[in-house]
Motif scaffolding. Structure first.
Motif, PDB file in Angstrom:
ATOM      1  N   GLU A   9       0.850  -1.187   0.000  1.00 55.65           N
ATOM      2  CA  GLU A   9       0.000   0.000   0.000  1.00 55.65           C
ATOM      3  C   GLU A   9       0.889   1.241   0.000  1.00 55.65           C
ATOM      4  N   GLY A  10       0.529   2.201  -0.802  1.00 55.23           N
ATOM      5  CA  GLY A  10       1.272   3.455  -0.853  1.00 55.23           C
ATOM      6  C   GLY A  10       2.541   3.414  -1.675  1.00 55.23           C
ATOM      7  N   TYR A  12       3.057   3.372  -4.933  1.00 57.32           N
ATOM      8  CA  TYR A  12       3.104   4.288  -6.077  1.00 57.32           C
ATOM      9  C   TYR A  12       3.095   5.750  -5.636  1.00 57.32           C
ATOM     10  N   GLU A  13       2.496   6.031  -4.506  1.00 56.48           N
ATOM     11  CA  GLU A  13       2.575   7.381  -3.962  1.00 56.48           C
ATOM     12  C   GLU A  13       4.023   7.688  -3.562  1.00 56.48           C
ATOM     13  N   GLY A  14       4.686   6.709  -2.917  1.00 54.41           N
ATOM     14  CA  GLY A  14       6.087   6.878  -2.530  1.00 54.41           C
ATOM     15  C   GLY A  14       7.006   7.028  -3.730  1.00 54.41           C
ATOM     16  N   ALA A  16       6.107   8.276  -6.587  1.00 53.22           N
ATOM     17  CA  ALA A  16       5.841   9.604  -7.141  1.00 53.22           C
ATOM     18  C   ALA A  16       6.638  10.668  -6.390  1.00 53.22           C
ATOM     19  N   GLU A  17       6.786  10.497  -5.084  1.00 54.20           N
ATOM     20  CA  GLU A  17       7.576  11.449  -4.290  1.00 54.20           C
ATOM     21  C   GLU A  17       9.042  11.447  -4.715  1.00 54.20           C
ATOM     22  N   ALA A  21       6.603   8.722 -12.291  1.00 54.05           N
ATOM     23  CA  ALA A  21       5.183   8.924 -12.573  1.00 54.05           C
ATOM     24  C   ALA A  21       4.670   7.701 -13.333  1.00 54.05           C
ATOM     25  N   GLN A  27       0.900   0.363 -12.895  1.00 49.85           N
ATOM     26  CA  GLN A  27       0.829   0.174 -11.444  1.00 49.85           C
ATOM     27  C   GLN A  27       0.415  -1.265 -11.148  1.00 49.85           C
TER      28      GLN A  27
END
Length: 166
Positions: A9-10, A12-14, A16-17, A21, A27
């Motif tokens: 969990e998270g 792809y957000e990580g 992106a940081e 992209a 994903q």
């Protein structure tokens, strides 16, 4: 076999940081485990892209998702740095058209991994003796996202009469 599930969990957000992209098709990380210095991941091509997988030796999104497991291991020198695939060695493709892979990533030297991928039955799909990874800055990643207006090339469609349509 002693592997411990790690949360995806998270992820792809990580990423992106860190400057990566990924669109929805890219994903594909579904689950991950770790045992010692090995990482195991399951990756899949989303349903809407499965038809494309049949036309590929290995779907680019599936292969890319397999590499997202690198973040769960101790494979790179600097965990705060973004890395990109650089040089493949000893690659063997055993099957084509896979839509789901189970992948084992293991150390293969400094900033390098070995990769073994199977399908859901355990049949070999792809292996690589080594994939060297190289650091890249967030600025370098952003620079690759230039707009289409600054490209040095363009697509021109030519109809059967020879007229050029742009």
């Amino acid at each position: 076999m002693g592997a411990v599930r790690v949360g995806v969990e998270g992820v792809y957000e990580g990423l992106a940081e860190r400057g990566y992209a990924y669109g929805p098709v890219f994903q594909g990380l579904r689950d991950a485990w770790r045992r010692g210095d090995e990482v195991f991941v399951e990756v899949a091509v989303p349903a809407e892209a499965r038809g494309d997988a049949a036309r590929c030796a290995i779907h680019p999104a599936l292969l890319d998702a397999a590499l997202h497991g690198v973040r769960f291991g101790d494979f790179v020198t600097d965990d705060d740095q973004a890395y990109v695939p650089f040089s493949w060695t000893g690659v063997t493709l055993n099957a084509v058209g896979a839509t789901v892979l189970r992948v084992t990533l293991s150390p293969a030297g400094r900033d390098a991994i070995a990769l073994r991928a199977t399908d859901t039955t355990g049949a070999p799909v792809l292996s690589a003796r080594s994939l060297a990874l190289r650091p890249v800055s967030a600025q370098q990643l952003n620079d690759t996202r230039g707009s289409r207006t600054d490209a040095l090339h363009r697509v021109e469609w030519v109809d059967a009469s020879g007229a050029v349509a742009v």
